[in-house]
Write a protein that holds these residues in place. Structure first.
Motif, mmCIF file in Angstrom:
data_model
loop_
_atom_site.group_PDB
_atom_site.id
_atom_site.type_symbol
_atom_site.label_atom_id
_atom_site.label_comp_id
_atom_site.label_asym_id
_atom_site.label_seq_id
_atom_site.Cartn_x
_atom_site.Cartn_y
_atom_site.Cartn_z
ATOM 1 N N TRP A 1 61.074 43.820 73.038
ATOM 2 C CA TRP A 1 60.692 42.505 73.588
ATOM 3 C C TRP A 1 60.971 41.404 72.562
ATOM 4 C CZ3 TRP A 1 60.037 39.392 77.360
ATOM 5 C CH2 TRP A 1 59.276 38.239 77.200
ATOM 6 N N ASN A 2 60.635 41.673 71.311
ATOM 7 C CA ASN A 2 60.840 40.695 70.251
ATOM 8 C C ASN A 2 62.322 40.349 70.101
ATOM 9 O OD1 ASN A 2 59.705 39.399 67.630
ATOM 10 N ND2 ASN A 2 61.514 40.514 66.987
ATOM 11 N N VAL A 3 63.173 41.378 70.112
ATOM 12 C CA VAL A 3 64.613 41.137 69.916
ATOM 13 C C VAL A 3 65.164 40.320 71.089
ATOM 14 C CG1 VAL A 3 66.874 42.264 69.816
ATOM 15 C CG2 VAL A 3 64.997 43.114 68.415
ATOM 16 N N ALA A 4 64.711 40.633 72.306
ATOM 17 C CA ALA A 4 65.182 39.885 73.475
ATOM 18 C C ALA A 4 64.802 38.408 73.329
ATOM 19 C CB ALA A 4 64.578 40.479 74.739
ATOM 20 N N GLN A 5 63.573 38.157 72.906
ATOM 21 C CA GLN A 5 63.112 36.768 72.757
ATOM 22 C C GLN A 5 63.861 36.060 71.629
ATOM 23 O OE1 GLN A 5 58.805 36.149 72.780
ATOM 24 N NE2 GLN A 5 59.137 34.584 71.219
ATOM 25 N N GLU A 6 64.056 36.752 70.503
ATOM 26 C CA GLU A 6 64.766 36.140 69.378
ATOM 27 C C GLU A 6 66.213 35.831 69.753
ATOM 28 O OE1 GLU A 6 64.026 35.004 66.410
ATOM 29 O OE2 GLU A 6 61.913 35.515 66.520
ATOM 30 N N PHE A 7 66.825 36.714 70.566
ATOM 31 C CA PHE A 7 68.199 36.486 70.982
ATOM 32 C C PHE A 7 68.292 35.137 71.716
ATOM 33 C CE2 PHE A 7 71.781 36.706 73.863
ATOM 34 C CZ PHE A 7 72.791 37.116 73.008
ATOM 35 N N VAL A 8 67.343 34.895 72.608
ATOM 36 C CA VAL A 8 67.342 33.629 73.353
ATOM 37 C C VAL A 8 67.065 32.470 72.385
ATOM 38 C CG1 VAL A 8 66.170 32.302 75.151
ATOM 39 C CG2 VAL A 8 66.637 34.738 75.498
ATOM 40 N N ALA A 9 66.061 32.630 71.497
ATOM 41 C CA ALA A 9 65.679 31.538 70.595
ATOM 42 C C ALA A 9 66.822 31.176 69.637
ATOM 43 C CB ALA A 9 64.432 31.934 69.804
ATOM 44 N N ILE A 10 67.540 32.209 69.159
ATOM 45 C CA ILE A 10 68.544 31.961 68.114
ATOM 46 C C ILE A 10 69.924 31.690 68.714
ATOM 47 C CG2 ILE A 10 69.784 33.085 66.224
ATOM 48 C CD1 ILE A 10 67.087 34.384 65.483
ATOM 49 N N ARG A 11 70.346 32.575 69.612
ATOM 50 C CA ARG A 11 71.721 32.456 70.124
ATOM 51 C C ARG A 11 71.848 31.423 71.237
ATOM 52 N NH1 ARG A 11 73.644 37.483 68.119
ATOM 53 N NH2 ARG A 11 73.324 37.041 65.926
ATOM 54 N N VAL A 12 70.803 31.307 72.084
ATOM 55 C CA VAL A 12 70.908 30.391 73.225
ATOM 56 C C VAL A 12 70.328 29.016 72.864
ATOM 57 C CG1 VAL A 12 70.338 30.030 75.657
ATOM 58 C CG2 VAL A 12 70.766 32.359 74.816
#
Ligand SMILES: C[S@@+](CC[C@H](N)C(=O)[O-])C[C@H]1O[C@@H](n2cnc3c(N)ncnc32)[C@H](O)[C@@H]1O
Length: 225
Positions: A161-172
């Protein structure tokens, strides 16, 4: 520490929420939501409450300053809040006991009672982590305390869950400065702390009631050289 969405909300969590809500009142709406979201999803209070009262604290990668502000208000800390991302500095939480510095740790000299590194190491390339921890060791007075807050990759479900959220926060959304997204487990980080010279390492899961696998490390610079 239990966050707001548990049935029984500890008094400290609500008081902290009030502090952060009032402190961010003048910030633009986007920053305000970011700051409140950060407070509600990260258990800052166990880290803040581990500080000795009245400590001189260096907060490296302070973000909008949630930790710094709570440390000043709850523990009477005098904080140097260091943040390289000027977007965050523009909306940072101000307090007379918090001095903001734009930049990386190389900007800072002197010794502190405590150094905080809260969800920063995972954005630092692996090859630069040992040198960073060694420099932070040098910023501590003998007997001083390092507080390292990270995410535990061995807690698979919460970690996903953390990685999915970080992906959105950082990459998107491009919310967080840094490079890579590399998490290390307790053993690897414990070895890094020992290599940097820290002693008395404690490791504590502080994620009860939170969706992310938060883990708090504390370690000291030896009192005697
Ligand atoms: C996830 S945010 C955490 C912010 C704050 N510590 C908190 O807990 O709310 C990570 C922060 O680390 C900062 N950062 C990234 N690389 C850094 C580095 N090498 N040195 C210092 N700060 C860094 C980013 O600008 C960002 O504000």
């Amino acid at each position: 520490m239990t966050p707001f969405y548990n049935r029984r909300v500890p008094h400290g969590t609500l008081v902290g929420l009030g502090v952060i809500r009032r402190a961010s009142a003048g910030a633009p709406l986007g920053s305000r939501l970011h700051i409140l979201g950060r407070y509600l999803t990260c258990p800052f209070l166990p880290a803040v409450d581990a500080l000795p009262p009245g400590a001189r604290v260096l907060d490296v990668g302070a973000g909008h300053g949630v930790f710094a502000r709570l440390a000043a208000e709850r523990r009477g800390a005098r904080v140097v809040a260091l943040e390289p991302d000027v977007r965050k500095l523009g909306a940072a939480l101000r307090h007379p006991a918090v001095r903001w510095v734009a930049g990386f740790d190389a900007c800072i000299r002197g010794r502190f009672d405590a150094v905080a590194l809260c969800d920063v190491l995972y954005r630092v390339p692996a090859a630069e982590r040992d040198p960073l921890l060694a420099r932070l060791f040098d910023r501590l007075r003998p007997g001083g305390l390092l507080m390292l807050k990270e995410i535990d990759p061995d807690r698979r479900l919460k970690f996903f869950w953390n990685v999915a959220q970080e992906f959105v926060a950082i990459r998107v959304l491009r919310l967080t400065l840094g490079s890579g997204l590399v998490y290390e487990n307790r053993e690897a980080l414990g070895r890094r702390l020992a290599r940097a010279g820290f002693v008395g390492v404690t490791i504590r899961a502080i994620d009860a009631g939170y969706p992310h696998p938060h883990v708090l490390y504390t370690a000291s610079r030896p009192a005697q050289p």
